[in-house]
Structure formats: structure tokens, C-alpha cells
Design a protein around this motif. Structure first.
Motif, PDB file in Angstrom:
ATOM      1  N   ILE A   1       0.848  -1.066  -0.248  1.00 45.75           N
ATOM      2  CA  ILE A   1      -0.379   0.196   0.227  1.00 45.75           C
ATOM      3  C   ILE A   1       1.178   0.817  -0.067  1.00 45.75           C
ATOM      4  N   SER A   2       1.948   0.726   0.475  1.00 44.00           N
ATOM      5  CA  SER A   2       3.035   2.369   0.835  1.00 44.00           C
ATOM      6  C   SER A   2       3.637   2.392  -0.284  1.00 44.00           C
ATOM      7  N   ARG A   3       3.746   1.240  -0.925  1.00 48.73           N
ATOM      8  CA  ARG A   3       4.236   1.518  -2.818  1.00 48.73           C
ATOM      9  C   ARG A   3       3.446   2.656  -3.561  1.00 48.73           C
ATOM     10  N   LEU A   4       2.571   1.471  -3.216  1.00 53.67           N
ATOM     11  CA  LEU A   4       1.479   1.535  -4.270  1.00 53.67           C
ATOM     12  C   LEU A   4       0.594   3.853  -3.689  1.00 53.67           C
TER      13      LEU A   4
ATOM     14  N   ARG B   1       1.391   6.223  -6.630  1.00 55.94           N
ATOM     15  CA  ARG B   1       0.475   7.813  -7.284  1.00 55.94           C
ATOM     16  C   ARG B   1       0.145   9.319  -7.116  1.00 55.94           C
ATOM     17  N   GLN B   2       0.811   9.165  -6.077  1.00 58.75           N
ATOM     18  CA  GLN B   2       1.459  10.455  -4.841  1.00 58.75           C
ATOM     19  C   GLN B   2       2.030  11.821  -6.627  1.00 58.75           C
TER      20      GLN B   2
ATOM     21  N   ARG C   1      -6.942   9.821  -4.718  1.00 63.05           N
ATOM     22  CA  ARG C   1      -8.089   9.641  -4.551  1.00 63.05           C
ATOM     23  C   ARG C   1      -9.339   8.023  -3.942  1.00 63.05           C
ATOM     24  N   TYR C   2      -9.094   8.016  -5.045  1.00 65.42           N
ATOM     25  CA  TYR C   2      -9.623   6.593  -4.715  1.00 65.42           C
ATOM     26  C   TYR C   2      -9.061   5.366  -4.484  1.00 65.42           C
ATOM     27  N   LEU C   3      -7.515   5.148  -4.586  1.00 60.83           N
ATOM     28  CA  LEU C   3      -6.484   4.755  -3.230  1.00 60.83           C
ATOM     29  C   LEU C   3      -6.966   5.099  -2.658  1.00 60.83           C
TER      30      LEU C   3
END
Length: 135
Positions: free
Chosen positions: A21-24, A28-29, A58-60
Motif C-alpha cells: 500500500i505504501s509503494r502504491l 500514485r502521489q 483519491r480513490y486509493l
């Protein structure tokens, strides 16, 4: 569903999930920041790419909302405001371009021809981007 997975998971699985999750989020950011910097109002394609990146980010965040800290949760409404403003600007620009191409059903809008020619829309979008879209 995420809360259930967190409550049932083993420590190693939770660590792997947290890292993924942190990588994603970081990816995305980073993409969203690159697209934000590349926005050239009224060039509609740069605005559209920025909106898509913002939307994915935002959806993430919404998907992992239970895991967010208070500061991250506080930013969600601002991200939605920017996403909505960009979407409305994009829709208006496409509609104006469609009207210029005859306004007939099924009329094709020439690729890359649809920049906004409404000064009012452009000024409003710039204000939203400057005041609201912060990372």
C-alpha cells in the motif's frame, strides 16, 4: 473489507500489505505531482491527465481510509473539490468544441482541438488549482 483483512491477518502478511500500500500510494502521489506540475491551463489534455492521476490517488486513499492518519483524511474533501472542478472544466471545454464542430449528434471533435476558450472557466480553474490542490 480492509478492516477485516487487518484484523484477521498475520504479522508478516500485514507487513507485506502495508509495504504494498505504501509503494502504491507513493507511486500514485508521485504521478499526480508530476501531472499537477505539467498542467497548462487551458491545454485540456494536460488537465485531463492531471485529473486522472488525482482520481486514482483519491480513490486509493478512499479504499484505505481506515488506515489513514487524521491529516490524510482531512485532505480527501479538497482532493474531491479539485477533481470535480477539473472535470467540469473538461466537460465544458469538450462541449464548446462539439458546438464548434456543428453541434450535431455523432459529430466528432477533432483531436487536440478542444482547449477552453472561456476566460471565466480558465480563471476559475486556476483559482481552484492554486488554492485547493496541495499535496
Amino acid at each position: 473489507a480492509l478492516e477485516d483483512a487487518l484484523s484477521l491477518g498475520q504479522p508478516q502478511e500485514l507487513d507485506e500489505l502495508s509495504q504494498a500500500i505504501s509503494r502504491l500510494m507513493h507511486e500514485r502521489q508521485r504521478t499526480m505531482q508530476e501531472r499537477k506540475v505539467a498542467v497548462h491551463v487551458p491545454e485540456i489534455m494536460s488537465i485531463h491527465r492531471a485529473r486522472i492521476s488525482l482520481k486514482r490517488y483519491r480513490y486509493l486513499l478512499l479504499a484505505i481510509k481506515p488506515c489513514l492518519n487524521a491529516q490524510q483524511r482531512k485532505r480527501l474533501p479538497a482532493l474531491k473539490t479539485v477533481q470535480t472542478a477539473i472535470g467540469e472544466y473538461h466537460d465544458a471545454a469538450l462541449f464548446r468544441a462539439w458546438l464548434k464542430t456543428s453541434g450535431k449528434p455523432g459529430a466528432q471533435i477533432p483531436a487536440r482541438s478542444h482547449g477552453s476558450d472561456s476566460r471565466k472557466d480558465t480563471v476559475a480553474l486556476r483559482k481552484v488549482l492554486e488554492r485547493t490542490w496541495t499535496l
